[in-house]
Design a protein around this motif. Structure first.
Motif, PDB file in Angstrom:
ATOM      1  N   ILE A 406      15.326 -22.242  37.819  1.00 53.10           N
ATOM      2  CA  ILE A 406      14.904 -20.459  37.020  1.00 53.10           C
ATOM      3  C   ILE A 406      16.091 -19.662  37.746  1.00 53.10           C
ATOM      4  CG2 ILE A 406      13.342 -18.340  37.923  1.00 53.10           C
ATOM      5  CD1 ILE A 406      10.960 -20.258  38.078  1.00 53.10           C
ATOM      6  N   TYR A 407      16.716 -19.721  38.997  1.00 50.50           N
ATOM      7  CA  TYR A 407      17.827 -18.429  39.365  1.00 50.50           C
ATOM      8  C   TYR A 407      18.629 -19.188  38.780  1.00 50.50           C
ATOM      9  CZ  TYR A 407      21.389 -17.244  42.612  1.00 50.50           C
ATOM     10  OH  TYR A 407      22.214 -16.756  43.505  1.00 50.50           O
ATOM     11  N   THR A 408      19.797 -20.020  37.662  1.00 52.91           N
ATOM     12  CA  THR A 408      19.803 -20.275  37.445  1.00 52.91           C
ATOM     13  C   THR A 408      20.301 -19.084  35.630  1.00 52.91           C
ATOM     14  OG1 THR A 408      19.769 -22.268  36.016  1.00 52.91           O
ATOM     15  CG2 THR A 408      20.786 -22.360  37.992  1.00 52.91           C
ATOM     16  N   LYS A 409      19.289 -18.415  35.632  1.00 56.79           N
ATOM     17  CA  LYS A 409      18.847 -18.157  34.618  1.00 56.79           C
ATOM     18  C   LYS A 409      19.485 -16.414  35.293  1.00 56.79           C
ATOM     19  CE  LYS A 409      14.998 -20.146  32.637  1.00 56.79           C
ATOM     20  NZ  LYS A 409      15.947 -20.548  31.523  1.00 56.79           N
ATOM     21  N   PHE A 410      19.725 -15.887  36.688  1.00 58.36           N
ATOM     22  CA  PHE A 410      20.305 -14.788  37.020  1.00 58.36           C
ATOM     23  C   PHE A 410      20.992 -14.532  37.456  1.00 58.36           C
ATOM     24  CE2 PHE A 410      15.342 -14.818  36.028  1.00 58.36           C
ATOM     25  CZ  PHE A 410      14.492 -13.990  36.484  1.00 58.36           C
ATOM     26  N   GLN A 411      21.905 -15.350  37.241  1.00 57.25           N
ATOM     27  CA  GLN A 411      23.465 -15.304  37.526  1.00 57.25           C
ATOM     28  C   GLN A 411      23.669 -13.908  37.113  1.00 57.25           C
ATOM     29  OE1 GLN A 411      24.559 -17.735  39.531  1.00 57.25           O
ATOM     30  NE2 GLN A 411      23.555 -19.152  40.214  1.00 57.25           N
ATOM     31  N   GLY A 412      24.512 -13.398  38.213  1.00 56.77           N
ATOM     32  CA  GLY A 412      24.884 -12.057  38.051  1.00 56.77           C
ATOM     33  C   GLY A 412      23.998 -11.215  37.494  1.00 56.77           C
ATOM     34  N   GLN A 413      22.668 -11.529  37.645  1.00 58.61           N
ATOM     35  CA  GLN A 413      21.575  -9.990  37.639  1.00 58.61           C
ATOM     36  C   GLN A 413      20.577 -10.293  38.472  1.00 58.61           C
ATOM     37  OE1 GLN A 413      19.486 -10.364  34.263  1.00 58.61           O
ATOM     38  NE2 GLN A 413      20.458 -12.448  33.567  1.00 58.61           N
ATOM     39  N   GLN A 414      22.004  -9.982  40.069  1.00 57.80           N
ATOM     40  CA  GLN A 414      21.263 -10.292  41.284  1.00 57.80           C
ATOM     41  C   GLN A 414      19.984  -8.680  41.861  1.00 57.80           C
ATOM     42  OE1 GLN A 414      21.702 -13.518  41.624  1.00 57.80           O
ATOM     43  NE2 GLN A 414      21.735 -12.242  43.863  1.00 57.80           N
ATOM     44  N   GLY A 415      20.232  -7.796  41.573  1.00 58.08           N
ATOM     45  CA  GLY A 415      19.640  -6.687  41.437  1.00 58.08           C
ATOM     46  C   GLY A 415      18.096  -6.436  41.061  1.00 58.08           C
ATOM     47  N   ILE A 416      18.432  -7.211  39.913  1.00 56.67           N
ATOM     48  CA  ILE A 416      16.333  -7.907  39.508  1.00 56.67           C
ATOM     49  C   ILE A 416      15.607  -9.131  40.407  1.00 56.67           C
ATOM     50  CG2 ILE A 416      16.778  -6.705  37.439  1.00 56.67           C
ATOM     51  CD1 ILE A 416      16.647  -8.848  35.607  1.00 56.67           C
ATOM     52  N   TRP A 417      16.927 -10.051  40.940  1.00 55.47           N
ATOM     53  CA  TRP A 417      16.578 -11.305  41.357  1.00 55.47           C
ATOM     54  C   TRP A 417      14.755 -10.809  42.069  1.00 55.47           C
ATOM     55  CZ3 TRP A 417      15.296 -15.344  40.560  1.00 55.47           C
ATOM     56  CH2 TRP A 417      15.179 -16.687  41.503  1.00 55.47           C
ATOM     57  N   SER A 418      15.513  -9.966  43.122  1.00 50.51           N
ATOM     58  CA  SER A 418      14.372 -10.138  44.291  1.00 50.51           C
ATOM     59  C   SER A 418      12.848  -9.422  43.635  1.00 50.51           C
ATOM     60  CB  SER A 418      15.086  -9.144  45.754  1.00 50.51           C
ATOM     61  OG  SER A 418      15.876  -9.666  46.497  1.00 50.51           O
ATOM     62  N   ASN A 419      13.090  -8.347  42.839  1.00 53.13           N
ATOM     63  CA  ASN A 419      11.632  -8.112  42.174  1.00 53.13           C
ATOM     64  C   ASN A 419      11.457  -9.579  41.687  1.00 53.13           C
ATOM     65  OD1 ASN A 419      10.334  -5.903  41.456  1.00 53.13           O
ATOM     66  ND2 ASN A 419      10.755  -6.295  39.387  1.00 53.13           N
ATOM     67  N   TYR A 420      12.584  -9.980  41.074  1.00 52.01           N
ATOM     68  CA  TYR A 420      11.257 -10.353  39.469  1.00 52.01           C
ATOM     69  C   TYR A 420      10.313 -11.939  40.678  1.00 52.01           C
ATOM     70  CZ  TYR A 420      10.957 -15.058  37.140  1.00 52.01           C
ATOM     71  OH  TYR A 420      10.762 -16.431  36.493  1.00 52.01           O
ATOM     72  N   ILE A 421      10.795 -12.375  41.399  1.00 49.51           N
ATOM     73  CA  ILE A 421      10.158 -13.411  43.086  1.00 49.51           C
ATOM     74  C   ILE A 421       8.915 -12.387  43.194  1.00 49.51           C
ATOM     75  CG2 ILE A 421      10.371 -14.318  44.876  1.00 49.51           C
ATOM     76  CD1 ILE A 421      13.875 -14.716  45.053  1.00 49.51           C
ATOM     77  N   GLU A 422       8.957 -11.514  43.473  1.00 47.43           N
ATOM     78  CA  GLU A 422       7.877 -10.957  44.330  1.00 47.43           C
ATOM     79  C   GLU A 422       6.086 -10.987  42.709  1.00 47.43           C
ATOM     80  OE1 GLU A 422       8.135  -7.721  47.176  1.00 47.43           O
ATOM     81  OE2 GLU A 422       9.122  -9.077  48.178  1.00 47.43           O
ATOM     82  N   SER A 423       7.518 -10.608  41.351  1.00 41.93           N
ATOM     83  CA  SER A 423       6.210  -9.815  41.239  1.00 41.93           C
ATOM     84  C   SER A 423       5.962 -10.721  39.977  1.00 41.93           C
ATOM     85  CB  SER A 423       7.520  -8.600  39.820  1.00 41.93           C
ATOM     86  OG  SER A 423       6.684  -7.974  40.749  1.00 41.93           O
ATOM     87  N   HIS A 424       6.987 -12.201  39.653  1.00 39.47           N
ATOM     88  CA  HIS A 424       6.959 -13.058  38.830  1.00 39.47           C
ATOM     89  C   HIS A 424       7.315 -14.591  39.039  1.00 39.47           C
ATOM     90  CE1 HIS A 424       6.083 -10.102  35.649  1.00 39.47           C
ATOM     91  NE2 HIS A 424       7.368  -9.137  36.148  1.00 39.47           N
ATOM     92  N   LEU A 425       7.205 -14.960  39.917  1.00 42.52           N
ATOM     93  CA  LEU A 425       7.126 -16.037  40.120  1.00 42.52           C
ATOM     94  C   LEU A 425       6.951 -16.302  41.702  1.00 42.52           C
ATOM     95  CD1 LEU A 425       9.099 -18.532  40.563  1.00 42.52           C
ATOM     96  CD2 LEU A 425      10.521 -17.962  42.025  1.00 42.52           C
ATOM     97  N   LEU A 426       6.274 -16.289  42.468  1.00 42.72           N
ATOM     98  CA  LEU A 426       5.691 -15.982  43.971  1.00 42.72           C
ATOM     99  C   LEU A 426       4.006 -16.278  43.157  1.00 42.72           C
ATOM    100  CD1 LEU A 426       6.991 -14.161  46.914  1.00 42.72           C
ATOM    101  CD2 LEU A 426       7.406 -17.015  46.322  1.00 42.72           C
ATOM    102  N   PRO A 427       4.149 -15.438  42.683  1.00 41.76           N
ATOM    103  CA  PRO A 427       2.652 -15.271  42.173  1.00 41.76           C
ATOM    104  C   PRO A 427       1.604 -16.834  41.658  1.00 41.76           C
ATOM    105  CG  PRO A 427       3.411 -13.595  41.805  1.00 41.76           C
ATOM    106  CD  PRO A 427       4.719 -14.492  42.094  1.00 41.76           C
ATOM    107  N   ARG A 428       2.759 -17.291  40.979  1.00 39.65           N
ATOM    108  CA  ARG A 428       2.155 -18.684  40.192  1.00 39.65           C
ATOM    109  C   ARG A 428       3.543 -20.159  40.238  1.00 39.65           C
ATOM    110  NH1 ARG A 428       6.364 -19.548  35.965  1.00 39.65           N
ATOM    111  NH2 ARG A 428       8.113 -18.397  36.091  1.00 39.65           N
ATOM    112  N   LEU A 429       4.021 -20.377  42.070  1.00 39.58           N
ATOM    113  CA  LEU A 429       4.209 -21.071  42.507  1.00 39.58           C
ATOM    114  C   LEU A 429       3.233 -22.068  43.866  1.00 39.58           C
ATOM    115  CD1 LEU A 429       7.080 -22.218  41.974  1.00 39.58           C
ATOM    116  CD2 LEU A 429       7.663 -21.268  43.855  1.00 39.58           C
ATOM    117  N   ASN A 430       2.976 -23.032  43.447  1.00 34.37           N
ATOM    118  CA  ASN A 430       1.373 -23.711  44.041  1.00 34.37           C
ATOM    119  C   ASN A 430       2.134 -24.653  44.816  1.00 34.37           C
ATOM    120  OD1 ASN A 430      -0.333 -20.938  43.268  1.00 34.37           O
ATOM    121  ND2 ASN A 430      -0.388 -22.116  40.774  1.00 34.37           N
ATOM    122  N   GLY A 431       1.437 -25.093  45.899  1.00 30.94           N
ATOM    123  CA  GLY A 431       2.041 -26.309  46.420  1.00 30.94           C
ATOM    124  C   GLY A 431       0.421 -26.596  47.654  1.00 30.94           C
ATOM    125  N   PHE A 432       0.217 -27.798  47.175  1.00 33.10           N
ATOM    126  CA  PHE A 432      -0.808 -28.154  48.603  1.00 33.10           C
ATOM    127  C   PHE A 432      -0.641 -29.270  48.881  1.00 33.10           C
ATOM    128  CE2 PHE A 432      -4.717 -27.338  45.093  1.00 33.10           C
ATOM    129  CZ  PHE A 432      -4.861 -26.422  45.826  1.00 33.10           C
TER     130      PHE A 432
END
Length: 556
Positions: A406-432
């Motif tokens: 997913i990070y490859t899609k944000f190359q050159g867009q570091q400004g929105i990466w951290s917000n994307y992680i908190e709002s749209h990545l961590l809430p749907r990345l699950n592991g047992f």
């Protein structure tokens, strides 16, 4: 007490003819503390019944050496003949890096598991102890050097993993013996260790045995210290109390569990091992050891070294029984890219794994409602559509690859990466994960990877990797009686199992023909595959087939 006085006292007791190894323990303790006043030689029978060496030599609160004593004249001092002696000898030699075996006259020194020297200060002649004064100076120098031993700086992940495994194995053995002793004691109130064992059974792993609990407990302490040391800015100092504050807040379960079991109320039988484990990390720059982690040109992941080397050293049978085998990086990369492609071509999601669209689900609240078919009031909630679950996450290899992709899609867009992680990545990345060592390392791996990509967390949001048995159905939400952080971990895993509309089940399931997962829920699910099948030449009880059925259950 001097060495001649020590031998004279031994001789007086020995000539009585009714002595045992316990008879002389006070004499050796007194000799050591007389020759080296800054050292305390602790000899506690209560600890020894749970697997501790006879003497623990400490300077301040830090263990600096260990002595295991046998009876005077014991010909099997280093465990070559008696099976019980050999098992103890091998266990101590593998886990204690500064160790003396003695029969009070003969002293055999091992450093880092290797024989260094042997000195004899007396011998038995005609029923009495005859001193060998020509060896006294060398003996006293041996003891003085023994207590100023400084461990070598540990620079490789393999060596650190092996040393951690040795300590963890000894720790688990002592925990199990201590717990069994406590459980057999019906007269006194339950100890803290018993209460924690009960809590694990009630809230987390319901069929956990005393050995299984000891494994989890030992690995929690070991990997809690490891994670803390990695985040330690003060390289020259380290303690278990300092460690409790250094474990990342992205793993609240390990953080709270470690604070509870390794804090000020740590069982006295365990303190000496934990403090000697702290000493190993004091001689390790963990950040330096892991400095190449995550580099795209680096195919070998140091985290995998820790995971596989640790587990194969700690308990190879546990590794086999849980089907733990490393998935090669190219395979992981292909599977993640394939899932991303399927989401785009078959489901019309242009962003694939990076999709941020949401869907509405209905949740049962805890509020009773007679009008509802479930008996509870239902509420609607919006959640991300592309929910990803690795139900056998191991050290988080697949989830990490998802993040990298997913990070490859944000190359050159570091400004929105951290917000994307908190709002749209961590809430749907699950592991047992069911093994504590790999559970802790999965958290550590994702934590390191996210930081390397430039993520700066603002909300202390936890990673959604949970310690649980995937092949158990969700259980009723638990209360907050004892150790509410245990119930929180169970409840949040329940939420994924019961309520989360998982869309992508991804990963490499464990391979274990003799499956240890035989609970009623998964056995009922797997029975679908056995219908009208004469199961004589084919085995459908392998864990990997159960995990495939488990994945189908989510998709259904």
């Amino acid at each position: 007490m001097t060495t001649p006085e020590y031998l004279s006292s031994l001789n007086n007791r020995y000539r009585l003819g009714n002595s045992t190894e316990h008879t002389f323990r006070g004499d050796l303790q007194q000799l050591i503390e007389s020759l080296i006043p800054e050292i305390k030689a602790t000899n506690e029978p209560k600890r020894q019944s749970c697997g501790a060496p006879d003497y623990i030599l400490t300077k301040g609160e830090v263990p600096v050496g260990f002595i295991e004593a046998k009876d005077i004249g014991d010909s099997d001092l280093i465990g070559k003949k008696k099976s019980g002696h050999k098992e103890q000898f091998d266990r101590y030699k593998a886990s204690l890096d500064n160790l003396i075996f003695t029969d009070y006259l003969r002293f055999v020194l091992y450093l880092e598991g290797e024989l260094v020297t042997e000195i004899i200060i007396g011998e038995i002649v005609d029923g009495s102890i005859k001193p060998l004064p020509e060896n006294f100076t060398a003996f006293e120098n041996l003891l003085k050097d023994f207590v100023v031993h400084v461990g070598q700086t540990i620079k490789s992940p393999e060596r650190l993993a092996k040393m951690m495994a040795g300590k963890a194995r000894l720790l688990a053995d002592v925990i199990e013996k201590t717990l069994k002793r406590d459980l057999d004691d019906n007269l006194n109130p339950k100890t803290s260790l018993e209460q924690q064992f009960d809590a694990f059974k009630d809230y987390l792993i319901h069929d956990v045995s005393t050995k299984g609990f000891a494994d989890i407990y030992a690995q929690t302490i070991t990997y809690g210290l490891f994670a803390a040391r990695l985040h330690d800015p003060t390289i020259k100092t380290f303690s278990r109390h300092e460690a409790a504050e250094l474990i990342p807040k992205s793993n609240p379960f390990l953080r709270k569990l470690f604070q509870f079991i390794a804090g000020y109320d740590l069982d006295d039988n365990l303190v000496w091992i934990v403090d000697s484990l702290v000493d190993i990390f004091l001689h390790s720059n963990v950040e330096e050891i892991l400095k190449n982690y995550g580099k795209s040109t680096k195919m070998e992941d140091p985290i995998i070294h820790f995971y596989e080397t640790f587990l194969s050293e700690y308990d190879p049978k546990l590794r086999k029984s849980r089907g733990v085998w490393y998935t090669p990086a190219p395979v992981v990369n292909f599977i993640v890219r394939a899932v991303d492609d399927i989401l785009k071509t078959e489901f019309g999601l242009a962003q694939g794994l990076a999709d941020t669209s949401k869907t509405t689900i209905k949740l049962n609240t805890q509020t009773p409602d007679k009008r509802s078919t479930t008996g509870y009031k239902q509420v609607e909630q919006q959640v991300h559509k592309v929910q990803i679950l690795d139900p056998a996450t191991g050290t988080g290899t697949f989830l990490s690859e998802v993040v990298k992709h997913i990070y490859t899609k944000f190359q050159g867009q570091q400004g929105i990466w951290s917000n994307y992680i908190e709002s749209h990545l961590l809430p749907r990345l699950n592991g047992f994960e069911i093994l504590m060592a790999s559970y802790a390392m999965a958290h550590l791996k994702l934590d390191l990877l996210l930081k390397e990509t430039g993520y700066i967390g603002k909300s202390n949001q936890r990673l959604r990797i949970y310690l649980t048995n995937s092949l158990e159905e969700h259980h009723p939400d638990t209360g907050t009686l004892f150790a509410n952080w245990l119930s929180t971990e169970a409840n949040e895993a329940n939420h994924i199992k019961r309520d989360t509309p998982v869309m992508c089940v991804i990963g490499n399931p464990p391979y274990a023909v003799s499956s240890t997962n035989k609970n009623e829920w998964i056995q009922d699910l797997i029975s679908d595959y056995k219908k009208n099948l004469k199961e004589r030449k084919i085995n459908l009880d392998d864990d990997y087939i159960k995990f495939i059925r488990y994945g189908q259950h989510y998709i259904d």
